[in-house]
Design a protein around this motif. Structure first.
Motif, PDB file in Angstrom:
ATOM      1  N   ARG A 294     -38.131 -18.011 -12.220  1.00 61.53           N
ATOM      2  CA  ARG A 294     -38.007 -16.564 -12.144  1.00 61.53           C
ATOM      3  C   ARG A 294     -37.726 -16.068 -10.726  1.00 61.53           C
ATOM      4  O   ARG A 294     -38.129 -16.678  -9.752  1.00 61.53           O
ATOM      5  N   ASP A 295     -37.038 -14.948 -10.674  1.00 67.95           N
ATOM      6  CA  ASP A 295     -36.938 -14.168  -9.438  1.00 67.95           C
ATOM      7  C   ASP A 295     -36.252 -14.914  -8.302  1.00 67.95           C
ATOM      8  O   ASP A 295     -36.664 -14.783  -7.134  1.00 67.95           O
ATOM      9  N   PHE A 296     -35.202 -15.660  -8.604  1.00 69.88           N
ATOM     10  CA  PHE A 296     -34.473 -16.382  -7.562  1.00 69.88           C
ATOM     11  C   PHE A 296     -34.048 -15.440  -6.441  1.00 69.88           C
ATOM     12  O   PHE A 296     -34.096 -15.801  -5.268  1.00 69.88           O
ATOM     13  N   SER A 297     -33.648 -14.246  -6.782  1.00 71.05           N
ATOM     14  CA  SER A 297     -33.120 -13.325  -5.776  1.00 71.05           C
ATOM     15  C   SER A 297     -34.171 -12.838  -4.795  1.00 71.05           C
ATOM     16  O   SER A 297     -33.846 -12.180  -3.803  1.00 71.05           O
ATOM     17  N   THR A 298     -35.426 -13.152  -5.028  1.00 74.03           N
ATOM     18  CA  THR A 298     -36.483 -12.748  -4.098  1.00 74.03           C
ATOM     19  C   THR A 298     -36.833 -13.848  -3.093  1.00 74.03           C
ATOM     20  O   THR A 298     -37.682 -13.643  -2.232  1.00 74.03           O
ATOM     21  N   TYR A 299     -36.173 -14.995  -3.210  1.00 74.09           N
ATOM     22  CA  TYR A 299     -36.468 -16.128  -2.339  1.00 74.09           C
ATOM     23  C   TYR A 299     -35.481 -16.229  -1.183  1.00 74.09           C
ATOM     24  O   TYR A 299     -34.265 -16.065  -1.371  1.00 74.09           O
ATOM     25  N   VAL A 300     -35.994 -16.513  -0.006  1.00 74.87           N
ATOM     26  CA  VAL A 300     -35.164 -17.019   1.075  1.00 74.87           C
ATOM     27  C   VAL A 300     -34.812 -18.462   0.741  1.00 74.87           C
ATOM     28  O   VAL A 300     -35.667 -19.224   0.284  1.00 74.87           O
ATOM     29  N   MET A 301     -33.566 -18.825   0.961  1.00 72.55           N
ATOM     30  CA  MET A 301     -33.112 -20.177   0.657  1.00 72.55           C
ATOM     31  C   MET A 301     -32.620 -20.858   1.936  1.00 72.55           C
ATOM     32  O   MET A 301     -32.127 -20.197   2.854  1.00 72.55           O
ATOM     33  N   ALA A 302     -32.766 -22.175   1.957  1.00 74.14           N
ATOM     34  CA  ALA A 302     -32.359 -22.908   3.164  1.00 74.14           C
ATOM     35  C   ALA A 302     -31.910 -24.312   2.797  1.00 74.14           C
ATOM     36  O   ALA A 302     -32.197 -24.825   1.716  1.00 74.14           O
ATOM     37  N   TRP A 303     -31.196 -24.901   3.741  1.00 73.78           N
ATOM     38  CA  TRP A 303     -30.835 -26.311   3.683  1.00 73.78           C
ATOM     39  C   TRP A 303     -31.450 -27.015   4.887  1.00 73.78           C
ATOM     40  O   TRP A 303     -31.380 -26.511   6.011  1.00 73.78           O
ATOM     41  N   PHE A 304     -32.026 -28.168   4.613  1.00 76.89           N
ATOM     42  CA  PHE A 304     -32.510 -29.076   5.637  1.00 76.89           C
ATOM     43  C   PHE A 304     -31.834 -30.421   5.420  1.00 76.89           C
ATOM     44  O   PHE A 304     -31.276 -30.670   4.358  1.00 76.89           O
ATOM     45  N   ARG A 305     -31.900 -31.290   6.404  1.00 74.34           N
ATOM     46  CA  ARG A 305     -31.353 -32.628   6.237  1.00 74.34           C
ATOM     47  C   ARG A 305     -32.217 -33.653   6.937  1.00 74.34           C
ATOM     48  O   ARG A 305     -32.962 -33.325   7.878  1.00 74.34           O
TER      49      ARG A 305
END
Length: 123
Positions: free
Chosen positions: A27-38
């Motif tokens: 639920r509520d994907f649009s409320t999350y900050v998203m990031a990429w790490f490696r």
């Protein structure tokens, strides 16, 4: 909490491009900050890029600035990392992560993680 699945990794020659994708469920994907790490073998996981919930603000590691672009499509619950002018040192497992703690470069702020997708850049 969201569940994250990365895809799109593979082998590419130096100077080439690749786009990796992170699909989120929950639920509520649009409320999350998203990031990429490696992460590469024997090294700590490092920050690559992050995007605000709206997509209006992005952060990048200095090592990828100008070459990588993070974006998101909230209607599709998906975040992307477009990688151009790839270098052998970009070889790593790339992880998608989600946070409700605000835009950040700090790994500890991200509570949801995918399993990773391998990117190999040959010289």
């Amino acid at each position: 909490q969201v569940q994250l699945v990365e895809s799109g990794g593979g082998l590419v020659q130096a100077g080439g491009s690749l786009r990796i994708t992170c699909a989120a469920s929950g639920r509520d994907f649009s409320t999350y900050v998203m990031a990429w790490f490696r992460q590469t073998t024997g090294k700590e996981r490092e920050f690559v890029a992050a995007i605000s919930w709206s997509g209006g603000t992005t952060y990048y590691a200095d090592s990828v600035k100008g070459r990588f672009t993070i974006s998101r499509d909230n209607a599709k619950n998906t975040v992307y990392l477009q990688m151009n002018n790839l270098k052998p040192e970009d070889t790593a497992v790339y992880y998608c992560a989600a946070s409700r703690n605000g835009l950040s470069r700090v790994e500890a702020n991200f509570r949801s993680w995918g399993q990773g997708t391998h990117v190999t850049v040959s010289s």
